[in-house]
Design an enzyme around this catalytic site. Structure first.
Site, mmCIF file in Angstrom:
data_model
loop_
_atom_site.group_PDB
_atom_site.id
_atom_site.type_symbol
_atom_site.label_atom_id
_atom_site.label_comp_id
_atom_site.label_asym_id
_atom_site.label_seq_id
_atom_site.Cartn_x
_atom_site.Cartn_y
_atom_site.Cartn_z
ATOM 1 N N GLY A 36 0.779 -1.232 0.000
ATOM 2 C CA GLY A 36 0.000 0.000 0.000
ATOM 3 C C GLY A 36 0.804 1.271 0.000
ATOM 4 O O GLY A 36 0.360 2.297 0.523
ATOM 5 N N ALA A 38 2.285 4.697 -1.088
ATOM 6 C CA ALA A 38 1.986 5.863 -1.921
ATOM 7 C C ALA A 38 2.530 7.075 -1.189
ATOM 8 O O ALA A 38 2.835 7.020 0.005
ATOM 9 C CB ALA A 38 0.482 6.014 -2.148
ATOM 10 N N ASN A 39 2.643 8.178 -1.903
ATOM 11 C CA ASN A 39 3.248 9.372 -1.307
ATOM 12 C C ASN A 39 2.425 9.917 -0.153
ATOM 13 O O ASN A 39 2.961 10.516 0.781
ATOM 14 C CB ASN A 39 3.419 10.454 -2.386
ATOM 15 C CG ASN A 39 4.426 11.514 -1.978
ATOM 16 O OD1 ASN A 39 5.435 11.216 -1.342
ATOM 17 N ND2 ASN A 39 4.150 12.755 -2.333
ATOM 18 N N SER A 170 -7.247 -0.719 12.628
ATOM 19 C CA SER A 170 -7.817 0.595 12.901
ATOM 20 C C SER A 170 -8.627 0.521 14.184
ATOM 21 O O SER A 170 -9.076 -0.558 14.592
ATOM 22 C CB SER A 170 -8.726 1.000 11.735
ATOM 23 O OG SER A 170 -9.709 1.917 12.128
ATOM 24 N N TYR A 197 -16.273 -1.344 6.877
ATOM 25 C CA TYR A 197 -14.893 -1.028 7.251
ATOM 26 C C TYR A 197 -14.558 -1.670 8.594
ATOM 27 O O TYR A 197 -13.489 -2.275 8.768
ATOM 28 C CB TYR A 197 -14.704 0.488 7.311
ATOM 29 C CG TYR A 197 -13.287 0.929 7.621
ATOM 30 C CD1 TYR A 197 -12.247 0.655 6.738
ATOM 31 C CD2 TYR A 197 -12.990 1.625 8.794
ATOM 32 C CE1 TYR A 197 -10.949 1.060 7.015
ATOM 33 C CE2 TYR A 197 -11.693 2.037 9.076
ATOM 34 C CZ TYR A 197 -10.674 1.750 8.176
ATOM 35 O OH TYR A 197 -9.383 2.143 8.465
#
Length: 334
Positions: A36, A38-39, A170, A197
């Site tokens: 996963g 990414a910037n 989470s 989620y």
């Protein structure tokens, strides 16, 4: 917020730099895989932070190489001696998980993976199913991890004692449970994005507990981790209405959320990406928690007191493992 730590009341959330200053030496020369990247992701921050500890190889996975290029550029600028490799991986496709894993399994230059850190996730998207027929959040956040760990476990085992499998979760786990009879929300008819989620996060935490128990005696660390509330690309699906609701909840005095068992708890404080990544680094490296494999990590410490009766119910561990084997179409015998 200082570079040392962020504070919320009496709770101190450590920075990545601080955790690495204590335990980073153990990462020198190691091979690390992070999903996963990414910037604008916690995974991207994690990759950059870990590179300071001089690992021999950092494998960055994402759906496309363009997502990781900014992170690679930062690593090369700060730590040019660290080898970095991109691995294409689409977690919404079980076939692609198998392809990516096979690429590593067949690569003699990667004889082992010392630390497998599954950070990738998707949060509250509109309802959709993957090509495999699974609701997107359950598929990406949980089921792909189940399969990826199954496929790459030989590489982690080859790394020997002190290696780790870290599953990012989470605080949503606190309200989550898996509907074993209908993880797909009746093909979207009953879909609740936040509920889905939470379901995917409950599955992540139960998986970590089950796996740790199955690997007992092998000295492979397995943890699930709440990195905290970090602004990142994960929130790209948030609507204005949802954000307003969150802001109102944050203004409330006292706990506004209740877990699966009805216990009240506070909204997590926002922190920087360094603090978010530090929880993952704690799970990978902190020697003081190595006897707690399978635990849930929050604010750089074991936080199993946050887990609900649903998570701790071993019957659910068995049901989830069996459902996962059915969904991937093959057994996962550890």
């Amino acid at each position: 917020m200082s570079s040392q730590n962020a504070s919320s009341g009496s709770q101190v959330i450590l920075s990545s730099e601080f955790v690495l200053s204590r335990y980073g030496e153990s990462l020198a020369g190691k091979k690390i895989l992070i999903t996963g990247v990414a910037n604008d992701s916690i995974a991207g921050e994690l990759a950059l932070q870990l590179s300071a500890a001089k690992p021999s190889l950092v494998i960055l996975t994402a759906r496309s190489e363009s997502r990781v290029e900014p992170v690679v550029a930062k690593i090369k600028a700060k730590h040019p001696d660290v080898a970095v490799r991109f691995l294409k991986l689409d977690l919404a496709s079980l076939a692609d998980v198998r392809r990516a894993a096979r690429e590593l399994l067949d690569d003699g230059e990667v004889p082992k993976i010392d630390h497998l850190v599954a950070v990738a996730g998707v949060m509250v998207p509109p309802y959709q199913k993957t090509a495999d027929g699974v609701e997107l959040q359950f598929a990406v956040n949980y089921l792909a991890n189940f399969l990826l760990v199954k496929e790459l476990l030989p590489k982690v085992r080859a790394a020997g004692p002190k290696s780790s499998i870290v599953i990012c979760a989470s605080s949503a786990v606190r309200g989550g449970s898996v509907n074993f009879d209908d993880v797909n929300y009746s093909d979207g008819e009953t879909y609740d994005p936040i509920g889905a989620y939470a379901q995917s996060n409950a599955a992540r935490v139960v998986f970590a507990r089950s796996l740790a128990e199955k690997l007992k005696g092998e000295n492979i660390r397995v943890f699930s981790v709440d990195p905290g509330a970090v602004a990142s690309g994960l929130q790209r699906n948030f609507t204005g209405e949802f954000l307003e609701r969150v802001q109102e909840m944050r203004k409330s005095v006292g706990p506004v959320l209740r877990d699966y068992d009805g216990r009240p708890y506070d909204m997590p404080p926002f922190t920087g990406a360094s603090e978010g990544a530090s929880n993952l680094i704690t799970a990978m490296t902190d020697p003081t928690i190595e006897d707690a494999s399978g635990a849930y990590i929050c604010r750089n410490a074991v936080a199993d007191e946050q887990l609900t009766s649903w998570i701790l119910n071993r019957e659910n561990w068995v049901k989830l493992w069996e459902l996962s084997e059915k969904l991937i179409g093959e057994p996962f015998a550890v």
